[in-house]
Design an enzyme around this catalytic site. Structure first.
Site, PDB file in Angstrom:
ATOM      1  CG  HIS A 131       2.399   0.044   4.415  1.00 18.61           C
ATOM      2  ND1 HIS A 131       2.211  -0.919   5.386  1.00 18.61           N
ATOM      3  CD2 HIS A 131       1.209   0.702   4.296  1.00 18.61           C
ATOM      4  CE1 HIS A 131       0.975  -0.843   5.840  1.00 18.61           C
ATOM      5  NE2 HIS A 131       0.343   0.128   5.204  1.00 18.61           N
ATOM      6  CG  ASP A 151      -2.040  -0.922   1.221  1.00 16.76           C
ATOM      7  OD1 ASP A 151      -2.098  -1.736   0.278  1.00 16.76           O
ATOM      8  OD2 ASP A 151      -2.866  -0.865   2.136  1.00 16.76           O
TER       9      ASP A 151
END
Length: 230
Positions: free
Chosen positions: A188, A43
């Site tokens: 991430h 993400d």
């Protein structure tokens, strides 16, 4: 007045998040499979400080994954988006900016979806899946995803790699010891505490070979959609 505010909080925050995260059978959280397959997802990118280095590590280990990108960043770094595509990964939508849906009015949520999809389409990306920031919903988040024909993906394991308190060893140990067949892993390649994605990248240099040695195969979200367990 206090009762009114409490009702607003319950209606706009607590109820939709409790329902969609815990009870809805429309939200993808895990892959249903007898095989040792796992879906690696990232993400908050693309970010030139981290994403290119991450792509190098993924390529070294012959691992394909899914990137849930921020549309604003995707529009800002189209060359990185192109590189992700060229390396054979899957690109889907996270949000326009990394803002919490709790603090968005319904019309703002709708506008963000429209703006994001215009950017993604302009980059030649056909978006099919969506992950809300922080995995948080307001009462219209699901509706906006549905009318735009997007399926919502959350996760089943999170290494908390955005936190400044999380170490490389913690990320390694959590992923190697806790991952189970069918897990959707959340990591991430952008944002978080200062340089947090670098810890993730360093951990993956050990995690990816270890999981492959343990018999795991990495899949992308689109590859196993029919096998999703919600």
């Amino acid at each position: 007045m206090k009762l009114f505010i409490l009702c607003i909080v319950i209606t706009y925050v607590i109820v939709p998040n409790l329902y969609y995260r815990k009870f809805s059978n429309k939200i993808i959280k895990k892959v249903s499979s007898k095989e040792k397959i796992i879906a690696l997802t990232f993400d908050d990118g693309p970010d030139p400080r981290y994403t290119l280095e991450l792509l190098h590590v993924l390529k070294q280990n012959n691992v394909k994954c899914t990137f849930f990108v921020l549309a604003e960043k995707a529009g800002k770094y189209p060359s990185i988006i192109k590189r992700i595509e060229e390396d054979g990964h899957y690109i889907e939508l996270h949000a326009y900016k990394h803002t919490n849906d709790i603090f968005k009015l319904p019309n703002k949520t709708e506008k963000d979806f429209s703006k994001s999809l215009r950017i993604m389409n302009g980059l030649g990306l056909k978006v099919e899946f969506f992950r809300p920031t922080w995995g948080i919903f307001n009462p219209v988040t699901f509706h906006c995803a549905k009318i735009n024909h997007l399926k919502i993906v959350l996760w089943s394991i999170h290494a908390m790699d955005w936190s400044r308190w999380v170490t490389v060893d913690y990320i390694k140990n959590r992923l190697i010891k806790k991952v189970k067949p069918g897990d959707i892993i959340l990591l991430h390649d952008g944002r978080g505490a200062k340089n947090s994605p670098l810890k993730t990248i360093k951990a993956l240099k050990a995690v990816l070979p270890a999981l492959k040695k343990n018999g795991y195969r990495f899949v992308m979200i689109n590859e196993v959609y029919s096998n999703f367990k919600v």
